[in-house]
Structures are given as C-alpha cells and as structure tokens.
Design an enzyme around this catalytic site. Sequence first.
Site, PDB file in Angstrom:
ATOM      1  CG  ASP A  20      -0.238  -0.218   2.528  1.00  0.00           C
ATOM      2  OD1 ASP A  20       1.002  -0.086   2.576  1.00  0.00           O
ATOM      3  OD2 ASP A  20      -0.906  -0.528   3.533  1.00  0.00           O
TER       4      ASP A  20
ATOM      5  CG  ASN B  63      -8.670   0.219  12.223  1.00  0.00           C
ATOM      6  OD1 ASN B  63      -7.683  -0.413  11.829  1.00  0.00           O
ATOM      7  ND2 ASN B  63      -9.277   1.126  11.484  1.00  0.00           N
TER       8      ASN B  63
ATOM      9  CG  HIS C  29      -5.765  -1.050   9.095  1.00  0.00           C
ATOM     10  ND1 HIS C  29      -5.719  -0.107  10.086  1.00  0.00           N
ATOM     11  CD2 HIS C  29      -4.503  -1.133   8.603  1.00  0.00           C
ATOM     12  CE1 HIS C  29      -4.485   0.360  10.190  1.00  0.00           C
ATOM     13  NE2 HIS C  29      -3.727  -0.252   9.310  1.00  0.00           N
TER      14      HIS C  29
ATOM     15  CD  GLU D  50      -8.340   2.143   7.481  1.00  0.00           C
ATOM     16  OE1 GLU D  50      -8.550   1.543   8.556  1.00  0.00           O
ATOM     17  OE2 GLU D  50      -7.433   2.978   7.339  1.00  0.00           O
TER      18      GLU D  50
END
Length: 236
Positions: A67, A136, A138, A143
């Site tokens: 990414d 979280n 991800h 996400e």
Amino acid sequence: MKVQYCSDYGEMSRSGSDSIVADLREKPGQLICAATGNSPVGVYQNLAASYFDEKEVFKKLRIIKLDEWGGIPSTDPNSCETFIQEKILRPLHISSDRYIAFKSDPVSPRKECQRIQKEIRLNGPIDICILGLGKNGHIGFNEPAEALNSNCHMARLSHQSLQHAMANTMEIKPRYGLTLGMDDILQSKKIILLITGSNKQSVISKLLLKRITKQLPASFLWSHTNVECFIDSTAL
C-alpha cells in the site's frame, strides 16, 4: 491460521524471516508483498543479513508494495516508498524490473489502481504476503467498513490510520490510501501476519475469536489455508 506466540519482537522477527528464507531456498524468484511500518522491520533486517550468506536465494526475488499513502511526494521520508527502498530494495539489491509499486501522487488514483491490478494479473499470484495488524483490525489500507473492496483501490483512511507514526510526522498529510484489496491478499499462496506494538490487546483478542467480520478485516485471514501468525507476546 497457525498462531505462534513469541517471547519478544526479536523472536517474532526471526520466526517470520526464517519462514520466508526457507521458502526462497526451495523456490527463488517468488513474488513477495511487503508491508511497511514497525511490525516487519525486524524481518527485513534479518533478510538483509541473510543476503550476505545466500545471495543466490535473493537473486530473482520480486517485490510488490502492499500500500501507499496517497497525495504525498514519494520522496517524503515517511512514505511507504522511502521505507521499501531503505529496508528492502537496496539491502536485497532488488532491481527496478523486479519491483511493483503504487505511485504516491498519481494524476489518477483510479488508473493507478488499475495499473497495479494489471501487474498482479501478469506477475501473480503473490507467493508470500507479509502483513501487520492495525489497531482497528485493518490490513493494508483495507479499513473496517460495511463492504470491503476485492481488488486494488483508493481507500478512505480511518482516524486510526491517520494517527500512525508515519503519517503523524508528514509535512503534507495523506488524503487517501492506495492498497491491494482483500482478494489480492487472500489469493496469496502464503500469508505471514506479524503482530506487535502497544495498545493492540483488544484487537488481538477479537482476532483470536475466529469470527469473520467486515468490521475486522484481518479476521478474513481465518478463511485462508496457509497463514502463519507470529505474535509478539510483549504486545499482549
């Protein structure tokens, strides 16, 4: 998913790098998807050390970047591009023809995602995908959301991602993320998940429940048949 608890970050990193080198000895020229951030740094350092003794193992190795922060210069010291260049490409002597990567400031993010997707079709599937775990849940910039994207896409960054150490110190803040999608990751032949860092006890506990949910993208790794998960026990 095969879960291995490690005594500390060093053991986690050695376990991850040993797994990768063992695969490369059997099949050089593999396509490895490389994540950025603190979690895989130790693995990359170990791979760089292995390079001096086993250059032939790395001679045909190919890298694809997982990414990138979108809307920033690629030369930003905290860009994923800078990280990959410093931690992987230069130490392992990976030439440009063996490297696939999102541009951080493309004229058209949509076309950039299409370009990377075409590269995956031509050069994939990914042999080994190295991942970290976000606070979280991800993986990459996939996400938590009501729907997850299958392929390369422009991602809306969560508050947690924007608080990442890499983004916090950028002069120009990222406006979006560019990332491989869930199918791109899950079609990898092997996945290595490295879990370390502070304040991750809650997300680790949720992941280990083995409940697959879009609100915890990493939970989809339970559906893959070849995932090695190395947990730094000091993070628990």
